[in-house]
Design a protein around this motif. Structure first.
Motif, short mmCIF file in Angstrom:
data_model
loop_
_atom_site.label_atom_id
_atom_site.label_comp_id
_atom_site.label_asym_id
_atom_site.label_seq_id
_atom_site.Cartn_x
_atom_site.Cartn_y
_atom_site.Cartn_z
N GLU A 152 -3.61 0.13 -0.26
CA GLU A 152 -3.65 -1.25 0.25
C GLU A 152 -2.28 -1.68 0.77
O GLU A 152 -2.16 -2.31 1.83
CB GLU A 152 -4.12 -2.19 -0.85
CG GLU A 152 -5.61 -2.07 -1.16
CD GLU A 152 -6.01 -2.87 -2.39
OE1 GLU A 152 -5.10 -3.32 -3.13
OE2 GLU A 152 -7.21 -3.04 -2.62
N ALA A 153 -1.24 -1.33 0.02
CA ALA A 153 0.12 -1.65 0.47
C ALA A 153 0.45 -0.93 1.77
O ALA A 153 1.12 -1.49 2.65
CB ALA A 153 1.13 -1.28 -0.62
N PHE A 154 -0.02 0.30 1.89
CA PHE A 154 0.22 1.08 3.10
C PHE A 154 -0.47 0.44 4.30
O PHE A 154 0.10 0.34 5.39
CB PHE A 154 -0.29 2.51 2.89
CG PHE A 154 0.02 3.46 4.02
CD1 PHE A 154 1.31 3.81 4.33
CD2 PHE A 154 -1.02 4.02 4.76
CE1 PHE A 154 1.60 4.70 5.35
CE2 PHE A 154 -0.75 4.91 5.79
CZ PHE A 154 0.56 5.25 6.08
N LEU A 155 -1.69 -0.02 4.12
CA LEU A 155 -2.41 -0.68 5.21
C LEU A 155 -1.72 -1.97 5.61
O LEU A 155 -1.64 -2.30 6.81
CB LEU A 155 -3.86 -0.96 4.79
CG LEU A 155 -4.74 0.27 4.53
CD1 LEU A 155 -6.13 -0.18 4.09
CD2 LEU A 155 -4.82 1.16 5.75
N ASP A 156 -1.22 -2.71 4.64
CA ASP A 156 -0.46 -3.93 4.96
C ASP A 156 0.78 -3.59 5.79
O ASP A 156 1.13 -4.32 6.73
CB ASP A 156 -0.05 -4.65 3.68
CG ASP A 156 -1.23 -5.29 2.96
OD1 ASP A 156 -2.28 -5.49 3.60
OD2 ASP A 156 -1.09 -5.57 1.75
N LEU A 157 1.43 -2.49 5.41
CA LEU A 157 2.61 -2.04 6.16
C LEU A 157 2.23 -1.72 7.60
O LEU A 157 2.95 -2.10 8.54
CB LEU A 157 3.18 -0.80 5.47
CG LEU A 157 4.44 -0.13 6.03
CD1 LEU A 157 5.19 0.57 4.92
CD2 LEU A 157 4.09 0.89 7.12
N LEU A 158 1.12 -1.04 7.79
CA LEU A 158 0.70 -0.68 9.15
C LEU A 158 0.37 -1.93 9.97
O LEU A 158 0.71 -2.00 11.16
CB LEU A 158 -0.52 0.24 9.10
CG LEU A 158 -0.36 1.58 8.39
CD1 LEU A 158 -1.63 2.42 8.54
CD2 LEU A 158 0.84 2.36 8.92
N GLU A 159 -0.30 -2.88 9.34
CA GLU A 159 -0.63 -4.12 10.05
C GLU A 159 0.64 -4.87 10.45
O GLU A 159 0.76 -5.40 11.56
CB GLU A 159 -1.51 -4.99 9.16
CG GLU A 159 -1.95 -6.30 9.79
CD GLU A 159 -2.96 -6.09 10.92
OE1 GLU A 159 -3.26 -7.08 11.61
OE2 GLU A 159 -3.45 -4.96 11.10
N GLU A 160 1.61 -4.90 9.53
CA GLU A 160 2.88 -5.58 9.82
C GLU A 160 3.63 -4.88 10.95
O GLU A 160 4.20 -5.53 11.83
CB GLU A 160 3.74 -5.61 8.56
CG GLU A 160 5.06 -6.36 8.74
CD GLU A 160 5.89 -6.36 7.47
OE1 GLU A 160 7.07 -6.74 7.54
OE2 GLU A 160 5.36 -5.99 6.41
#
Length: 723
Positions: free
Chosen positions: A701-709
């Motif tokens: 989930e943190a990784f996906l947030d990073l990608l979105e950012e």
């Protein structure tokens, strides 16, 4: 002063292959005009530099290689010598770490390529290939060509032969090296022999890679054992005897070369009664060691030979090691007593048990049914299945082995009389699964026949063996029926592969969450029931049409590529349902990209289809700046697919592999720095029996947030540590 001569100083790290092949490379380099500089012995201070290795996953021998290369580089040699050692004999390979070590070091320490000598030693491609590589080495060192390479190779072989002659006289590797090339040796503290009684008649065998047993981490184990009696190490066993005992094993000639030296020596010691006790020394996470230890433990048990199995790493304490040795030396061989009784063999009928992964049961069942084979398929991988596997599996074997042997135990309990397992010796451990599983299951009291289905290629060498194994499996089924079985199985495999691609697209673009998964389950039922190619084509056509109707126009999903080892990528239990988790994220839409699949493997390695071969060449070209040679498994593909991720529109890469998988450990170490250079976010997930779902989901989930950012801002961290 001869300035040109000074510029040819070549640093050899005192680690890994040094302990096997230093005489060989000394002869080559000196014949080519180099001045050899060897890194100092490992000390506590040098050991502190093992954290130069980018990750914790490699075994201590690789970490020490980082430290020793750094010591040479800071010393100021002209070149660092880091050979890529693929094959030392025509029919076998070396461990993946010997193949990938040079690229791991170069990338990890940011060494300039023009200051590193990287000859490729691969006798599986013929001696001419090796000579060409040595000729290039000679040109870099200031002269020479093919004629010089031939002389250099001869010099290396001659000096290596002198080493083996010295070892046969009872010298350990460092003692023999000291006579060939006097060097400063590590100064050891005097050993405390208080309470130790030397027995001149006691013979103690020590088997283990010399880059472990003669290193700092072993705390002078050979000399400690010499306080008790005569010590015989693996290098002291004549090469012809080693070969004889290894070649008695099925396909033993194809065992990793350096592990074969250890296993052959151990079998010789045990079978010929050369030792009264045996100490097996390995290092934490050594993949090939987890295979050969099963053969050694089995033979020692049969002979009632006391065996001490030690696993060492940088955290191994001297006091604890001494305590274990003392306790072991107090044991006495049990003469004349039989091994403890085991449950009687439980033989099933003619049913063939088949362990499976993911959806592979569907095409395999279709093939066996067409052939008229009475088959029984294992349950999906589960906690209970893995628990049964853990009871038998070696400690540092990879997760797939543990799960599969757990499935096999279930099948045998259900009445299977045979087990079907794939083979194929190579760089990965998979080719040795069947033999090791057979030993472990037999030792647990199971009676059965192991049916090994290997690749038939190359036909000249493997064709007759493949046909013989196939006949045992089929029991007289006619060839037209066999061909129909293969054809239907491949058609189902291809349909499922295309269906998975549609499922990933549907999850990313569907208007109502879960709609694509419903269609996928319906499609799998259709494929399972299909009895013809036509019905499969119809099911695929219906799925394509149904998935198109799911699209939500405003969706702009993230693109996440999954790379890594095929079994973990396919098995939902092992990857914790990662594909479904990504595809059903409530806050972000994710379009998953996964190229590694059974269908791709068949297309490339068995059918040699042009499309698959073109893609493989593309991946090899992409990998070349980071990883020059295949390390087995899907290690090279992991690197290549990550390199191409950015140009192919991928937002981020998740790397999955089982704990202790050497090909993927090599890839991971290279990609830690490589991903930063490529500007592609990378998350590594390492799967084992203890991997927790909640922790992985939080990291993803943190990784996906990073990608979105990053998509919004165009920046952010690139590499997240392994889970």
């Amino acid at each position: 002063m001869d300035v040109a001569r000074e510029k040819r100083s070549v640093g050899i790290p005192r680690a890994l292959w040094y302990y096997y092949l230093f005489p060989f490379f000394k002869g080559i380099l000196e014949e080519l005009g180099a001045r050899i500089v060897i890194s100092p012995p490992t000390t506590k201070k040098l050991l502190a530099n093992i954290d130069l290795c980018p990750t914790d996953e490699p075994c201590i021998s690789i970490k020490l290689l980082f430290a020793h290369v750094n010591a040479l580089w800071t010393k100021g040699v002209d070149f660092i010598f880091l050979p890529i050692i693929i094959s030392l004999e025509k029919d076998n390979f070396c461990c993946p770490k010997f193949i990938g070590a040079a690229d791991m070091i170069i990338r990890g320490l940011a060494l300039p390529s023009d200051r590193v000598l990287v000859p490729i030693i691969d006798f599986s491609r013929g001696e001419g290939f090796v000579l060409q590589s040595l000729a290039e080495l000679g040109r870099v060192l200031g002269g020479g060509g093919l004629r010089s390479a031939e002389k250099a190779l001869a010099a290396g072989r001659r000096l290596q032969g002198e080493y083996w002659q010295l070892a046969r006289q009872g010298l350990t590797t460092p003692e023999a090296y000291g006579k060939l090339h006097p060097l400063p040796q590590r100064v050891n503290r005097p050993l405390n022999d208080e309470g130790v009684t030397y027995n001149p008649n006691l013979r103690i065998g020590v088997v283990g890679h010399p880059y472990v047993i003669h290193e700092w981490i072993a705390h002078n184990i050979v000399d400690r054992l010499r306080l008790y009696g005569q010590v015989i190490t693996a290098e002291m066993i004549p090469q012809e005897d080693v070969r004889e005992w290894v070649h008695r094993l099925y396909e033993g000639a194809q065992l990793w070369h350096l592990e074969a030296l250890q296993l052959g020596a151990a079998l010789c010691m045990i079978q010929r009664g050369m030792v009264d006790k045996l100490v097996l020394v390995g290092c934490f996470e050594c993949g090939p060691e987890s295979i050969i230890e099963v053969f050694i433990e089995d033979e020692a048990e049969k002979r009632r030979l006391p065996l001490l199995n030690l696993r060492l790493d940088e955290h191994t304490g001297e006091a604890g090691l001494i305590t274990r040795i003392e306790a072991f030396m107090d044991t006495s061989p049990i003469v004349g007593q039989q091994p403890p009784s085991l449950p009687g063999p439980r033989r099933g009928g003619e049913t063939i048990g088949v362990p499976t992964v993911g959806y592979l049961d569907i095409p395999i069942r279709a093939m066996l049914d067409e052939w008229g084979v009475d088959s029984l398929f294992s349950p999906p991988v589960s906690r209970a299945v893995v628990a049964r596997g853990i009871e038998l599996a070696p400690e540092f074997i990879c997760f797939p082995f543990t799960a599969i042997i757990g499935q096999m135990r279930h099948l045998l309990d259900e009445g299977a009389g045979s087990l079907l397992m794939v083979g194929g010796k190579g760089k990965c451990r998979l080719g040795w699964y069947a033999q090791v599983q057979e030993i472990l299951l037999a030792g647990a009291g199971h009676g059965f026949t192991m049916l090994l289905l290997d690749s038939p290629f190359p036909l000249r060498r493997k064709g007759s063996s493949f046909i013989e194994h196939l006949r045992r499996l089929l029991g007289g089924s006619p060839w037209p029926r066999i061909i129909r079985g293969f054809h239907l199985a491949y058609a189902k495999l291809a349909a499922l592969d295309e269906g998975e691609g549609l499922l990933r697209w549907g999850r990313a673009f569907e208007g109502k969450r879960g709609s694509a998964d419903v269609l996928w389950q319906q499609f799998m039922d259709q494929v399972r029931a299909a009895a013809s190619i036509g019905s499969l084509k119809g099911a695929l056509r219906d799925l394509r049409q149904a998935v198109r109707t799911l699209k939500e126009e405003e969706t702009d999903p993230l693109r996440v590529r999954l790379v890594g080892e095929i079994w973990v990528l396919m098995e939902p239990y092992a990857n914790l349902g990662l594909e479904q988790f990504l595809g059903s994220s409530p806050d972000l839409r994710v379009w998953v990209d996964r190229e590694v699949s059974p269908r791709h493997w068949v297309d490339l390695h068995l059918l040699h289809l042009p499309k698959a071969r073109r893609r493989q060449r593309e991946l090899e070209r992409a990998s070349l700046p980071y990883l020059r040679e295949s390390v087995g498994g899907h290690g090279l593909e992991t690197v290549g697919q990550t390199v191409l991720a950015g140009p192919e529109g991928i937002d981020g890469v998740i790397h999955l592999y089982p704990f202790t998988c050497m090909p993927e450990i090599v890839a991971q170490n290279i990609l830690v720095h490589g991903a930063r250079e490529l500007d592609i976010p990378l998350l590594t997930v390492i799967s084992s029996e203890q991997t927790g779902e909640a922790g992985v989901e939080t990291r993803v989930e943190a990784f996906l947030d990073l990608l979105e950012e990053r998509r919004v801002k165009g920046s952010g961290p690139l590499v997240l540590p392994g889970v």
